[in-house]
Design a protein around this motif. Structure first.
Motif, PDB file in Angstrom:
ATOM      1  N   VAL A 138       3.926  -2.500  -6.156  1.00 16.09           N
ATOM      2  CA  VAL A 138       4.180  -1.574  -5.053  1.00 16.09           C
ATOM      3  C   VAL A 138       3.529  -0.231  -5.384  1.00 16.09           C
ATOM      4  O   VAL A 138       2.909  -0.063  -6.430  1.00 16.09           O
ATOM      5  CB  VAL A 138       5.694  -1.390  -4.807  1.00 16.09           C
ATOM      6  CG1 VAL A 138       6.355  -2.724  -4.447  1.00 16.09           C
ATOM      7  CG2 VAL A 138       6.374  -0.768  -6.022  1.00 16.09           C
ATOM      8  N   GLU A 139       3.689   0.733  -4.477  1.00 19.02           N
ATOM      9  CA  GLU A 139       3.161   2.079  -4.731  1.00 19.02           C
ATOM     10  C   GLU A 139       4.134   2.894  -5.583  1.00 19.02           C
ATOM     11  O   GLU A 139       3.770   3.462  -6.596  1.00 19.02           O
ATOM     12  CB  GLU A 139       2.895   2.787  -3.398  1.00 19.02           C
ATOM     13  CG  GLU A 139       2.264   4.156  -3.564  1.00 19.02           C
ATOM     14  CD  GLU A 139       2.053   4.862  -2.224  1.00 19.02           C
ATOM     15  OE1 GLU A 139       1.079   5.617  -2.120  1.00 19.02           O
ATOM     16  OE2 GLU A 139       2.872   4.669  -1.302  1.00 19.02           O
TER      17      GLU A 139
ATOM     18  N   THR B 120       4.669   3.842   1.167  1.00 15.80           N
ATOM     19  CA  THR B 120       4.140   3.542   2.497  1.00 15.80           C
ATOM     20  C   THR B 120       2.668   3.165   2.508  1.00 15.80           C
ATOM     21  O   THR B 120       2.135   2.776   3.534  1.00 15.80           O
ATOM     22  CB  THR B 120       4.390   4.728   3.442  1.00 15.80           C
ATOM     23  OG1 THR B 120       4.169   4.321   4.791  1.00 15.80           O
ATOM     24  CG2 THR B 120       3.476   5.893   3.115  1.00 15.80           C
TER      25      THR B 120
ATOM     26  N   SER C  50       3.033  -3.099  -0.838  1.00 20.54           N
ATOM     27  CA  SER C  50       3.947  -2.011  -1.217  1.00 20.54           C
ATOM     28  C   SER C  50       5.190  -1.932  -0.330  1.00 20.54           C
ATOM     29  O   SER C  50       6.291  -2.276  -0.763  1.00 20.54           O
ATOM     30  CB  SER C  50       3.193  -0.682  -1.197  1.00 20.54           C
ATOM     31  OG  SER C  50       2.618  -0.440   0.079  1.00 20.54           O
ATOM     32  N   HIS C  51       5.047  -1.488   0.897  1.00 12.98           N
ATOM     33  CA  HIS C  51       6.181  -1.137   1.759  1.00 12.98           C
ATOM     34  C   HIS C  51       6.999  -2.372   2.125  1.00 12.98           C
ATOM     35  O   HIS C  51       6.487  -3.506   2.118  1.00 12.98           O
ATOM     36  CB  HIS C  51       5.641  -0.490   3.033  1.00 12.98           C
ATOM     37  CG  HIS C  51       6.425   0.698   3.494  1.00 12.98           C
ATOM     38  ND1 HIS C  51       7.200   1.476   2.674  1.00 12.98           N
ATOM     39  CD2 HIS C  51       6.532   1.257   4.732  1.00 12.98           C
ATOM     40  CE1 HIS C  51       7.745   2.461   3.378  1.00 12.98           C
ATOM     41  NE2 HIS C  51       7.356   2.351   4.619  1.00 12.98           N
TER      42      HIS C  51
ATOM     43  N   TRP D   5      -0.701  -5.165   6.297  1.00 13.94           N
ATOM     44  CA  TRP D   5      -0.392  -4.692   4.954  1.00 13.94           C
ATOM     45  C   TRP D   5       0.680  -3.601   5.008  1.00 13.94           C
ATOM     46  O   TRP D   5       0.814  -2.869   5.990  1.00 13.94           O
ATOM     47  CB  TRP D   5      -1.640  -4.104   4.299  1.00 13.94           C
ATOM     48  CG  TRP D   5      -2.738  -5.090   4.044  1.00 13.94           C
ATOM     49  CD1 TRP D   5      -2.681  -6.448   4.166  1.00 13.94           C
ATOM     50  CD2 TRP D   5      -4.076  -4.782   3.623  1.00 13.94           C
ATOM     51  NE1 TRP D   5      -3.892  -7.008   3.835  1.00 13.94           N
ATOM     52  CE2 TRP D   5      -4.761  -6.017   3.484  1.00 13.94           C
ATOM     53  CE3 TRP D   5      -4.739  -3.594   3.321  1.00 13.94           C
ATOM     54  CZ2 TRP D   5      -6.096  -6.074   3.089  1.00 13.94           C
ATOM     55  CZ3 TRP D   5      -6.064  -3.656   2.913  1.00 13.94           C
ATOM     56  CH2 TRP D   5      -6.729  -4.882   2.802  1.00 13.94           C
ATOM     57  N   SER D   6       1.442  -3.512   3.915  1.00 20.19           N
ATOM     58  CA  SER D   6       2.434  -2.432   3.740  1.00 20.19           C
ATOM     59  C   SER D   6       3.368  -2.336   4.937  1.00 20.19           C
ATOM     60  O   SER D   6       3.614  -1.249   5.473  1.00 20.19           O
ATOM     61  CB  SER D   6       1.728  -1.086   3.499  1.00 20.19           C
ATOM     62  OG  SER D   6       0.926  -1.145   2.339  1.00 20.19           O
TER      63      SER D   6
END
Length: 528
Positions: A208-209, A234, A240-241, A274-275
């Motif tokens: 993830v971020e 985000t 990630s999100h 994505w995300s």
């Protein structure tokens, strides 16, 4: 004390602009209903829809059901007018009706749109030079006028989520698992910031971020209060999100995490979106239930985070599950409801008396409205700054993977202006003219070595962006189109490179002394 950078302010908020009028705005009239003017069409016309429901940079959706009507708004960041209000009666076809923010108050992030005691409220997190803050504006009618935003004095917080407890009191939940009680009128706090719940923690090995617990949105159904929130960051990696859920019998807890968490998550960069995260949950027109959240389109981060719609189902144990899978296939539309206009025209002949809702200034100053004059089918924009980077261009959000945009212009005075693709001060590309030269902007700077002498009174510029490859054309004094010598690949002009959570937008700009007069702005989505 030095001003906070966006990243510093974001970290500060996770851990724990001067106001001024801008021009009045008017909603553009929808054209043709086929989405070619600025938004890919979600409604397939056969009882099915495909995502996105609102294409282009429409992040952090907050949605409100008010009888048969649905209203939604999104983060507007440094753009003003901002906090555009969108309307639908079927959750699939959306069009704008007003702008709640007509004064710049800073960089606007994830808001919450609510109705309480017959009045509409919009709770607004704002990044300012020295702090993050939460404001509120309110209106008797969703179309406005909206009140002057009030600073609630809640520092170091973002992403307010409003709820009325079983005690009849009003609360704002914010990022990081915190909350604060509001006064009954919702226009001031009535208590101190306190810990409210422990955000759900994903397995440590997930890519993830960052943890970044944010975006709490609350609603009540049956005996439970449900708290929908996001973790994972985000942007950053495609995985990630995500969307998580907790519930409690009281607004005061105790909160328990859903055993199905995360409800939504992108698990592979091979997926089309994505995300995916930052959800709001809403009941459909006929009693079915839905989530609206945002996601980046695979290979098109330049379009920003787009608004996605996914059905949910309630399980016998009182939790809910997402039913849309990867959102790679058309889905059945919500039952009931009434289809309406979708999107709106971006093309503008400037024949109206007000600035259309497709336009907003980037990072406007107090006196930005004084730069603009609309009259007789033209838009005159007085110069500001020295270049595209610092002139507060007039931008519009784009929702198509491929498109072309063109405009006619006339330069008056010693400045220059033109048409560009603009992410922010550091990332942009396009061309401009002064009274004797053509100027080329690429990758965030003007390239003096490419200046070319010209002799013309009026010019036309056309930008063609085909899946992130930009080709520029120009014509002088009504002559034939000429292709510019430089074609640019612009797929890197996005958040993971520059930060800021923005998108690549079409921009009209005027820099230096004098003014630039624009006529006949035309936008067309391309299918290939």
């Amino acid at each position: 004390m030095a001003p906070l950078s966006r990243r510093q302010a974001f970290k500060t908020a996770l851990a724990g602009a001067a106001a001024g009028a801008v021009p009045a705005v008017a909603a553009p009239q929808p054209r043709f209903g086929i989405g070619i003017e600025g938004q890919r069409k979600a409604d397939l016309g056969n009882g099915m829809f495909r995502n996105p429901i609102v294409a282009g940079d429409h992040a952090d959706p907050t949605i409100l059901k008010d009888g048969a009507d649905y209203y939604m708004t999104f983060s507007s960041f440094q753009s003003c007018p901002g906090a555009l209000i969108w309307h639908s009666q079927d959750l699939v076809n959306w069009t704008t009706i007003s702008a709640a923010l007509t004064q710049p108050i800073g960089t606007v992030w994830a808001m919450d749109l609510v109705k309480h005691a017959g009045r509409f409220f919009l709770y607004i997190p704002v990044l300012q030079p020295q702090r993050t803050a939460i404001y509120v504006t309110h209106a008797e009618n969703i179309r406005g006028p909206w009140s002057t935003p009030v600073d609630l004095g809640i520092d170091g917080c973002i992403d307010p989520g409003h709820v009325v407890g079983e005690d009849g009191r009003r609360y704002l939940f914010v990022n990081g698992g915190r909350r604060i009680r509001l006064r009954d009128d919702g226009l001031a706090t009535d208590g101190t910031l306190e810990s409210a719940w422990q955000p759900w923690q994903y397995p440590k090995e997930w890519v993830v971020e960052m943890f970044a617990p944010e975006g709490p949105k609350l609603f009540r159904r049956g005996p439970w209060f449900y708290l929908v929130s996001a973790v994972g960051g985000t942007a950053g990696p495609a995985t990630s999100h995500m969307v998580t859920v907790a519930r409690a019998p009281s607004v005061h807890g105790p909160w328990q995490h859903c055993p199905h968490n995360p409800i939504v998550r992108t698990r592979s960069a091979e997926e089309p979106w994505w995300s995916r995260g930052h959800a709001s949950v809403v009941e459909g027109p006929a009693g079915d239930w839905w989530m609206v959240y945002h996601g980046y389109e695979k290979d098109f981060r330049t379009l920003g985070r787009q608004a996605l719609l996914e059905p949910i189902e309630w399980t016998p144990d009182g939790w809910f599950r997402a039913k849309g899978g990867k959102l790679d296939q058309p889905l059945k539309k919500p039952h009931g409801g009434k289809a309406g206009p979708a999107g709106f025209a971006l093309s503008d002949d400037f024949s109206g008396q007000q600035l259309g809702l497709q336009w907003s200034f980037h990072a406007p100053a107090v006196d930005e409205s004084s730069r603009l004059r609309i009259e007789g089918g033209s838009l005159a924009l007085r110069g500001k700054g020295a270049s595209l980077a610092d002139c507060s261009p007039l931008t519009c959000i784009i929702g198509d993977r491929s498109y072309e945009a063109s405009v006619e212009l006339e330069v008056r005075g010693a400045g220059h202006g033109g048409l560009a693709l603009f992410y922010d001060e550091r990332g942009h590309a396009g061309i401009a003219f002064n009274r004797s030269q053509m100027l080329t902007y690429g990758y965030g700077q003007e390239h003096g070595w490419m200046r070319e002498s010209i002799t013309a009174n009026r010019m036309r510029i056309k930008l063609v962006n085909r899946e992130n490859v930009l080709t520029i054309h120009y014509a002088l004094d009504g002559g034939e189109w000429k292709q510019h010598a430089w074609q640019m690949e612009v797929s890197g002009l996005h958040h993971n490179v520059f930060g800021g959570f923005l998108s690549l937008r079409v921009a009209l700009f005027s820099a230096g002394a004098g003014e630039v007069v624009f006529r006949n702005f035309e936008y067309r989505g391309l299918t290939s």
